[in-house]
Scaffold this motif. Structure first.
Motif, PDB file in Angstrom:
ATOM      1  N   GLU A 120      -8.980  -1.168   4.200  1.00 58.15           N
ATOM      2  CA  GLU A 120      -9.412  -2.448   3.629  1.00 58.15           C
ATOM      3  C   GLU A 120     -10.852  -2.788   3.994  1.00 58.15           C
ATOM      4  O   GLU A 120     -11.498  -3.586   3.319  1.00 58.15           O
ATOM      5  CB  GLU A 120      -8.475  -3.561   4.078  1.00 58.15           C
ATOM      6  CG  GLU A 120      -7.093  -3.462   3.432  1.00 58.15           C
ATOM      7  CD  GLU A 120      -6.120  -4.506   3.956  1.00 58.15           C
ATOM      8  OE1 GLU A 120      -6.421  -5.111   5.014  1.00 58.15           O
ATOM      9  OE2 GLU A 120      -5.068  -4.700   3.317  1.00 58.15           O
TER      10      GLU A 120
ATOM     11  N   PHE B 222       5.483  -1.142   3.463  1.00 51.96           N
ATOM     12  CA  PHE B 222       4.650  -0.178   2.750  1.00 51.96           C
ATOM     13  C   PHE B 222       5.541   0.535   1.732  1.00 51.96           C
ATOM     14  O   PHE B 222       6.758   0.623   1.906  1.00 51.96           O
ATOM     15  CB  PHE B 222       4.052   0.852   3.719  1.00 51.96           C
ATOM     16  CG  PHE B 222       2.995   0.286   4.629  1.00 51.96           C
ATOM     17  CD1 PHE B 222       1.638   0.439   4.330  1.00 51.96           C
ATOM     18  CD2 PHE B 222       3.349  -0.391   5.789  1.00 51.96           C
ATOM     19  CE1 PHE B 222       0.670  -0.079   5.172  1.00 51.96           C
ATOM     20  CE2 PHE B 222       2.378  -0.904   6.635  1.00 51.96           C
ATOM     21  CZ  PHE B 222       1.040  -0.752   6.327  1.00 51.96           C
TER      22      PHE B 222
ATOM     23  N   MET C  80       0.854  -1.190   0.000  1.00 51.85           N
ATOM     24  CA  MET C  80       0.000   0.000   0.000  1.00 51.85           C
ATOM     25  C   MET C  80       0.892   1.244   0.000  1.00 51.85           C
ATOM     26  O   MET C  80       1.850   1.326   0.754  1.00 51.85           O
ATOM     27  CB  MET C  80      -0.930  -0.013   1.217  1.00 51.85           C
ATOM     28  CG  MET C  80      -1.941   1.119   1.242  1.00 51.85           C
ATOM     29  SD  MET C  80      -3.112   0.969   2.631  1.00 51.85           S
ATOM     30  CE  MET C  80      -4.117  -0.426   2.074  1.00 51.85           C
ATOM     31  N   LYS C  81       0.546   2.232  -0.837  1.00 50.43           N
ATOM     32  CA  LYS C  81       1.331   3.460  -0.939  1.00 50.43           C
ATOM     33  C   LYS C  81       1.083   4.381   0.243  1.00 50.43           C
ATOM     34  O   LYS C  81      -0.053   4.555   0.669  1.00 50.43           O
ATOM     35  CB  LYS C  81       0.970   4.223  -2.216  1.00 50.43           C
ATOM     36  CG  LYS C  81       1.614   3.720  -3.481  1.00 50.43           C
ATOM     37  CD  LYS C  81       1.287   4.694  -4.606  1.00 50.43           C
ATOM     38  CE  LYS C  81       1.757   4.174  -5.944  1.00 50.43           C
ATOM     39  NZ  LYS C  81       1.367   5.114  -7.016  1.00 50.43           N
TER      40      LYS C  81
ATOM     41  N   ARG D  24      -3.024   5.812  -0.332  1.00 49.44           N
ATOM     42  CA  ARG D  24      -4.233   5.759   0.490  1.00 49.44           C
ATOM     43  C   ARG D  24      -3.968   6.188   1.937  1.00 49.44           C
ATOM     44  O   ARG D  24      -4.893   6.429   2.691  1.00 49.44           O
ATOM     45  CB  ARG D  24      -4.807   4.343   0.477  1.00 49.44           C
ATOM     46  CG  ARG D  24      -5.167   3.823  -0.915  1.00 49.44           C
ATOM     47  CD  ARG D  24      -6.320   4.596  -1.525  1.00 49.44           C
ATOM     48  NE  ARG D  24      -7.520   4.476  -0.730  1.00 49.44           N
ATOM     49  CZ  ARG D  24      -8.356   3.423  -0.773  1.00 49.44           C
ATOM     50  NH1 ARG D  24      -8.107   2.423  -1.598  1.00 49.44           N
ATOM     51  NH2 ARG D  24      -9.429   3.388  -0.019  1.00 49.44           N
TER      52      ARG D  24
ATOM     53  N   LYS E 205      -4.339   0.821   7.520  1.00 47.41           N
ATOM     54  CA  LYS E 205      -4.510  -0.244   6.529  1.00 47.41           C
ATOM     55  C   LYS E 205      -5.782  -1.046   6.801  1.00 47.41           C
ATOM     56  O   LYS E 205      -6.556  -1.359   5.879  1.00 47.41           O
ATOM     57  CB  LYS E 205      -3.289  -1.166   6.539  1.00 47.41           C
ATOM     58  CG  LYS E 205      -3.282  -2.246   5.472  1.00 47.41           C
ATOM     59  CD  LYS E 205      -1.933  -2.974   5.494  1.00 47.41           C
ATOM     60  CE  LYS E 205      -1.856  -4.003   4.379  1.00 47.41           C
ATOM     61  NZ  LYS E 205      -2.659  -5.189   4.643  1.00 47.41           N
TER      62      LYS E 205
END
Length: 420
Positions: free
Chosen positions: A123, A25, A1-2, A47, A119
């Protein structure tokens, strides 16, 4: 994940980037608000965003507002970073829409906790294409609830102008098994027509879409109703009797709920309960598909441990029947009146809670409260009997005893304040 790190302090930016990458990450770093906005407008935007309060071009607070006010951008978790630790600064950051606020310097373990919390939240939120689902014949307004496999929206049925709660399958999780369970829920809910069960107006399922349009219950869950309105014990008993009525209707239509608990009982503005969520239901007439059979294999636990009947907690799903729902309702009533579980169970260990629920050794209410009514105690203990054959034969019988108790107490005006 960015993860986007926007800070004009090179030393702090480098430290943050190393911490982010240490936990697998992907870091993206910029030193001003304008470049940060460009990254956020990318086709695959970060995100999770760490924004320094004071940056060139666009400051962190202004950028946070832009992120949160855009209805075209997927949900972005924003953490404001600052060297200012004044309480009013923290309030300003949160009022700008930030999800978190950290004062520099920050320990790497704190950064780690924020990353994984962000995160999990990201999600759990539906993907961007679900920001406004298109359902023929409906105008969809806003999310009112989220589950593991479905999202509930407030919507208007255009033909009738009726406001409904629309439960839609999350497309990203729609496996064959999920579609099968949802199809079964549609079939079950369509059979129901009772004031104490959420009514279904419309439903459809195909390879691309699955939804149920049902009552938009204007009210709150049972636990919220108790916390906000503080109903009297007699009011709670009468409310529970109405839940029995809804259960009896379901049982008469061959359906065992299997997951009855306070969060699946809504109380509307007229103080009437409605049973929701038949997603774990079981047909009393046998499995209707291979998926149904697979979900009822002996030893597979289905339901919430705190409210499971002993046979359910043991994984004996072939023995789960209407009396299992009666046990679950008995647990609910016991907990609302005595503020504790009838069996001593672990609230933070699912495995232990299941074993303890399976033991079924219920503590007598009069042991906890010597003034508790022995008549009501007898009713509760019957609903909570370890052996299903010793419980009420039907939800209707349970309702009769609850109402008789309440009526008897109401008729004794002199004893109006007598403890239960």
């Amino acid at each position: 994940m960015k993860v986007l790190i926007a800070d004009d302090n090179p030393m702090w930016t480098k430290l943050l980037a190393k911490t982010v990458e240490r936990y697998d990450f992907e870091s993206v770093t910029v030193d001003n608000g304008r470049d940060a906005l460009r990254e956020l407008n990318d086709e695959d935007p970060p995100r999770i965003v760490f924004l320094d309060w004071q940056m060139p071009d666009i400051d962190g607070l202004s950028l946070c507002r832009k992120i949160k006010q855009s209805d075209k951008r997927p949900f972005t978790y924003v953490v404001i970073l600052t060297s200012r630790d004044a309480e009013q600064d923290m309030i300003a950051g949160l009022e700008a829409g930030a999800d978190d606020y950290l004062t520099k310097p920050v320990e790497s373990v704190v950064i780690r906790s924020r990353l994984f919390a962000a995160k999990r939240i990201i999600e759990a939120i539906p993907p961007a294409e679900w920001s406004k689902p298109q359902v023929p014949g409906y105008e969809v307004h806003r999310v009112v609830g989220k589950g593991a496999f479905a999202t509930v929206w407030e919507a208007t049925q255009l033909e009738t102008q009726r406001v409904v709660a629309m439960k839609l399958i999350r497309v990203d999780l729609a496996t064959e098994q999920v579609f099968s369970r949802f199809a079964r829920e549609i079939e079950v809910m369509k059979r129901m027509d009772h004031p104490n069960v959420a009514h279904v107006y419309d439903a459809e399922i195909n390879s691309k879409l699955g939804y149920i349009a049902m009552d938009m219950v204007k009210g709150v869950t049972l636990q919220t109703h108790i916390r906000k309105n503080k109903p009297s014990p007699l009011e709670l008993i009468k409310l529970a009797a109405s839940v029995c009525d809804g259960l009896q209707h379901a049982h008469d239509h061959g359906v065992v709920h299997r997951d009855l608990k306070p969060s699946n009982i809504m109380v509307d503005n007229e103080n009437q309960p409605k049973i929701l969520d038949f997603g774990l239901c079981k047909s009393m007439f046998g499995a209707t598909s291979p998926e149904d059979s697979a979900e009822s294999v002996d030893g597979l636990l289905i339901g919430s441990p705190l409210f499971m009947a002993p046979e359910q907690a043991k994984g004996k799903n072939d023995e789960v029947n209407p009396r299992s729902d009666i046990y679950s309702l008995g647990v609910t009533i016991y907990m609302t009146l005595l503020r504790r579980h009838p069996v001593v169970v672990s609230t933070d260990d699912r495995s232990a809670a299941i074993k303890e629920a399976a033991s079924g050794s219920v503590e007598r209410p009069t042991k906890l409260n010597p003034n508790f009514s022995k008549t009501l105690e007898k009713i509760l203990l019957k609903s909570l009997a370890h052996d299903p054959d010793d419980r009420y034969a039907s939800a209707a019988d349970f309702a009769d005893d609850l109402r008789a108790f309440a009526s008897n107490r109401e008729n004794k005006a002199a004893e109006a304040n007598t403890p239960l």
